[in-house]
Design an enzyme around this catalytic site. Structure first.
Site, mmCIF file in Angstrom:
data_model
loop_
_atom_site.group_PDB
_atom_site.id
_atom_site.type_symbol
_atom_site.label_atom_id
_atom_site.label_comp_id
_atom_site.label_asym_id
_atom_site.label_seq_id
_atom_site.Cartn_x
_atom_site.Cartn_y
_atom_site.Cartn_z
ATOM 1 N N LEU A 87 -25.981 30.660 -76.926
ATOM 2 C CA LEU A 87 -27.366 30.372 -76.569
ATOM 3 C C LEU A 87 -28.205 30.560 -77.824
ATOM 4 O O LEU A 87 -27.913 31.438 -78.642
ATOM 5 C CB LEU A 87 -27.865 31.319 -75.476
ATOM 6 C CG LEU A 87 -27.214 31.241 -74.090
ATOM 7 C CD1 LEU A 87 -27.819 32.302 -73.184
ATOM 8 C CD2 LEU A 87 -27.375 29.868 -73.478
ATOM 9 N N ASP A 88 -29.249 29.754 -77.975
ATOM 10 C CA ASP A 88 -30.179 29.963 -79.087
ATOM 11 C C ASP A 88 -30.751 31.378 -79.010
ATOM 12 O O ASP A 88 -30.899 31.940 -77.920
ATOM 13 C CB ASP A 88 -31.345 28.970 -79.020
ATOM 14 C CG ASP A 88 -30.904 27.525 -79.163
ATOM 15 O OD1 ASP A 88 -29.766 27.293 -79.630
ATOM 16 O OD2 ASP A 88 -31.696 26.635 -78.803
ATOM 17 N N ALA A 89 -31.118 31.922 -80.163
ATOM 18 C CA ALA A 89 -31.709 33.261 -80.185
ATOM 19 C C ALA A 89 -32.960 33.324 -79.305
ATOM 20 O O ALA A 89 -33.219 34.338 -78.649
ATOM 21 C CB ALA A 89 -32.046 33.662 -81.612
#
Length: 306
Positions: A137-139
Site C-alpha cells: 500500500l502507498d505510505a
C-alpha cells in the site's frame, strides 16, 4: 563515485537520456535522474538533461554515486493494528504515514520494521528489506495488508496476487461525480513522462483495470467502492485523476488543495477496506475488513454536512 566511458549503441539512438541510460547501465530510473541532475552524464562534451536524446555512436562520460541500499530498521508503530495472526500470515491495518517496507529516500516507519520490533518472524523470501511482503500500500494509503510468515504462505500469496485471485476492495472519496456512477477504467499505467515520482495513463504502460461504484454523492464529491483487478503502483489515484476525479486530498494527482485544507486532509482519501483470499494452509477463503481511520471519517462527515 563510479564512472564509465562508453559509446551509445545503435539500439538506443534517439531515446531519452533518462530511459536510455537506465537501460544501458542497469540502474533505476531514479538513480539515473539523480546522475543527470548532478551533471554526471556528458555526451560528446555536452552535459545531458533527462529529456535530451542519445545519439548512436556518441561517446558518454558518466559518473554517479553508488546506490544506497535500503536498510530494515525495527521501529515500533503503536497504531499498527493486528487484525489476524497465525503460523502462516499476519494481516495488519496499516495507518497512513507508514510504508510497506524500506526504500531509498524513505526515512519513516515501515510495516516490516514494525512487525520486527513487535517480535514477529516473517518469511525470508524476497529482498532483505521486504521479506514476507506480497503486496504493498502507498505510505499515504491506510488499510489492510497481509504479510507472509511462512515460506509456503509467501509462495501461495504471491501466486494468488499475480493470478488476480485476491479480492481487494478500497473506499475512495473523490472530487466531483463520476459519469457513469458505476463503471470500469481500463487504461495502461506507467511512469509519468515528466514527473519522476508520479505515474500516469500512458500507452506504453502496464495493463491496469479498476472497477468502481458510487456509494454516496455529496455536493463536494463522491464516495466510491473500488475493486482492483490489477495492482499497479498508484493505480486508483492515477485512474481517478485521469477521469478528472482525483481522490480528495491527493494534491500530487491534481486534487484541490483548498478543499483538502477545509476537510482537514493531509493525504489522499483512500482506504483498503476488505481483503479476501484462500488461506495458504487450509485452502479456505478468508475475508478481513477494516473501518475508516479518524482523519478519513472526519472528512467524510464534513462532506455529508455540506
Amino acid at each position: 563515485m563510479e564512472s564509465r566511458f562508453l559509446q551509445v549503441p545503435p539500439g538506443l539512438d534517439g531515446t531519452r537520456a533518462d530511459a536510455g541510460l537506465a537501460k544501458l547501465l542497469g540502474l533505476s530510473r531514479t538513480a539515473v535522474v539523480t546522475m543527470l541532475d548532478d551533471g554526471g552524464a556528458v555526451q560528446d562534451g555536452t552535459v545531458l538533461g533527462k529529456s535530451d536524446r542519445l545519439r548512436a555512436d556518441a561517446w558518454l562520460d558518466l559518473s554517479w554515486r553508488p546506490r544506497e541500499e535500503p536498510r530494515l530498521v525495527a521501529t515500533p508503530v503503536p497504531d499498527l493494528g493486528i487484525v489476524h495472526d497465525d503460523d502462516d500470515l499476519v494481516v495488519v491495518d496499516k495507518p497512513a504515514g507508514v510504508a510497506a517496507h524500506p526504500s531509498v529516500g524513505w526515512q519513516g516507519p515501515t510495516v516490516v520494521g514494525a512487525l520486527a520490533a513487535a517480535g514477529f518472524q516473517v518469511a525470508t523470501s524476497g529482498a532483505a528489506e521486504r521479506q514476507g511482503v506480497v503486496h504493498r500500500l502507498d505510505a499515504g494509503t491506510s488499510g489492510l495488508m497481509v504479510v507472509a510468515k511462512s515460506e509456503r504462505a509467501y509462495s501461495a500469496l504471491k501466486a494468488a496476487f499475480h493470478d488476480r485471485e485476491v479480492e481487494k476492495i478500497y473506499h475512495a472519496a473523490v472530487q466531483g461525480h463520476p459519469d457513469p456512477l458505476t463503471g470500469t477504467i481500463d487504461a495502461p499505467i506507467g511512469r509519468h513522462p515528466s514527473h519522476e515520482w508520479r505515474f500516469a495513463v500512458v500507452s506504453s504502460g502496464k495493463h491496469a483495470i479498476t472497477h468502481y461504484e458510487t456509494l454516496e454523492a455529496y455536493r463536494g464529491g463522491s464516495l466510491l467502492e473500488i475493486e482492483l483487478e490489477t495492482g499497479r503502483t498508484h493505480q486508483i489515484r492515477v485512474h481517478m485523476a485521469a477521469r478528472r476525479h482525483p481522490c480528495l486530498g491527493d494534491t500530487m494527482y491534481g486534487a484541490d488543495p483548498t478543499v483538502a485544507a477545509r476537510l482537514g486532509l493531509s493525504r489522499q482519501w483512500l482506504h483498503a477496506m476488505r481483503l479476501g483470499f484462500r488461506h495458504p494452509a487450509t485452502g479456505e477463503r478468508v475475508v478481513f475488513e477494516s473501518t475508516y481511520p479518524a482523519d478519513l471519517a472526519g472528512a467524510l462527515e464534513q462532506l455529508r454536512q455540506d
